[in-house]
Design an enzyme around this catalytic site. Structure first.
Site, mmCIF file in Angstrom:
data_model
loop_
_atom_site.group_PDB
_atom_site.id
_atom_site.type_symbol
_atom_site.label_atom_id
_atom_site.label_comp_id
_atom_site.label_asym_id
_atom_site.label_seq_id
_atom_site.Cartn_x
_atom_site.Cartn_y
_atom_site.Cartn_z
ATOM 1 N N SER A 76 0.847 -1.197 0.000
ATOM 2 C CA SER A 76 0.000 0.000 0.000
ATOM 3 C C SER A 76 0.879 1.242 0.000
ATOM 4 O O SER A 76 2.056 1.200 0.407
ATOM 5 C CB SER A 76 -1.003 0.031 1.166
ATOM 6 O OG SER A 76 -0.763 1.060 2.062
ATOM 7 N N TYR A 132 -0.977 0.540 11.265
ATOM 8 C CA TYR A 132 -0.960 0.239 9.835
ATOM 9 C C TYR A 132 0.201 0.942 9.148
ATOM 10 O O TYR A 132 0.958 0.327 8.387
ATOM 11 C CB TYR A 132 -2.285 0.671 9.216
ATOM 12 C CG TYR A 132 -2.464 0.287 7.762
ATOM 13 C CD1 TYR A 132 -2.662 -1.030 7.392
ATOM 14 C CD2 TYR A 132 -2.461 1.264 6.757
ATOM 15 C CE1 TYR A 132 -2.844 -1.390 6.052
ATOM 16 C CE2 TYR A 132 -2.644 0.917 5.427
ATOM 17 C CZ TYR A 132 -2.838 -0.398 5.087
ATOM 18 O OH TYR A 132 -3.024 -0.749 3.754
#
Length: 257
Positions: free
Chosen positions: A132, A145
C-alpha cells in the site's frame, strides 16, 4: 509447466483480483484466506485450490506453505497480500500493534524464510508484497498500519537488494485507495483521504503484471504516488505540512478527534 502461485488474503479485494489475473495467465493458484468459505469461492471460480488458515502466526504460515507445496509442487510466486488496518494512534493497545506486526510484516518474513532455500537452489522465485501507499508515504488515522506497512516495504526492499542477482524477483504493490472492504471500513476518513482517487482491484492486478513484465520493483497503480514519494524524500517538511493539513481536516469530521 504453468506457474504455481500462492495468494494470501485471496478471498476478496486485491487478493481475489490477483487470483483471477494469475489464473487467466495460466497459473495454478492456491487461494488462502482466514475466511475459508470465501477462499473456496474464489478458488472454484479460477480452477484453483483453497486454504483456510491464519497467517498471523509462524505455524499458520508453515501450514500454508506445506499445503501449497502438496498441491502445486513448486511454489513459483508467493503473493503476501493479507493485511490488517486497525484504527488507532500511538495509544493503540498492544494487541492491535501485535496483530498488525504479525500479519503485515512477520507473515512476509516467515514465508520468505521457508521459500528462499528452494528458490535459491533453483535460481528463481518471485515474492510479491501488497504494501500500500502507506508504506512509501504514511497512513493518517492508523499508526499500527502505517508503521507496519513501512516495515513490509523495508523487508521487500531488503529481499530485492540481497537476492536479485540470484534470481529472486520482488514486487511491492503500493496503491492508494482501492475499492475493497478495508476501504469501506475507514468511513468518512477514507473518503476524505482516498475516495476520489480509489480504483478497482483488477486495476491493481493489471499494474502488477505490467511491473513484472518490466522487472520493476515498485508497483504504483496510482502514478501520483511517485511524485508524493519524491516530495517526501526531498522536501520532507513541506510534505509533512501537507499531511498535517489533511490530519486537521480529518479532525473536523463528525465523531473524529
Amino acid at each position: 509447466m504453468s506457474a504455481g502461485v500462492v495468494i494470501t488474503g485471496g478471498g476478496g479485494g486485491i487478493g481475489a483480483a490477483l487470483a483471477r489475473r494469475f489464473a487467466a495467465d495460466g497459473a495454478r493458484v492456491v487461494v488462502a484466506d482466514l475466511d475459508g468459505d470465501r477462499a473456496a469461492e474464489v478458488a472454484a471460480e479460477v480452477g484453483g485450490r483453497s486454504f483456510a488458515g491464519d497467517v498471523a502466526s509462524e505455524s499458520g504460515v508453515a501450514d500454508l506453505i506445506t499445503a501449497a507445496r502438496e498441491t502445486l509442487g513448486e511454489i513459483d510466486v508467493f503473493c503476501a497480500n493479507a493485511g490488517v488496518a486497525p484504527f488507532g494512534d500511538a495509544n493503540a493497545d498492544e494487541d492491535a500493534w501485535s496483530l498488525a506486526w504479525d500479519v503485515n510484516v512477520m507473515a512476509h518474513v516467515r514465508a520468505a524464510r521457508l521459500l528462499l532455500p528452494a528458490w535459491l537452489e533453483r535460481g528463481e522465485g518471485r515474492f510479491v508484497a501488497t504494501v500500500s501507499a502507506a508504506g512509501v508515504l504514511s497512513s493518517l488515522g492508523s499508526a499500527p498500519y502505517s508503521v507496519t506497512k513501512h516495515g513490509a516495504l523495508a523487508f521487500a526492499e531488503w529481499l530485492s537488494a540481497t537476492y536479485r542477482h540470484r534470481g529472486i524477483a520482488v514486487q511491492a504493490i503500493c496503491p492508494q485507495g482501492v475499492r475493497t472492504a478495508m476501504l469501506e471500513e475507514t468511513g468518512e476518513r477514507g473518503k476524505l483521504l482516498m475516495g476520489a482517487s480509489a480504483i478497482d482491484p483488477p486495476q491493481v492486478a493489471d499494474a502488477l503484471f505490467a511491473a513484472m513484465a518490466e522487472n520493476r520493483f515498485l508497483v504504483l497503480p496510482h502514478a501520483e504516488v511517485a511524485d508524493f514519494y519524491a516530495l517526501r524524500a526531498t522536501e520532507t517538511d513541506r510534505w509533512l505540512g501537507g499531511m498535517n493539513k489533511l490530519q486537521r481536516k480529518m479532525e473536523e469530521l463528525p465523531g473524529d478527534a
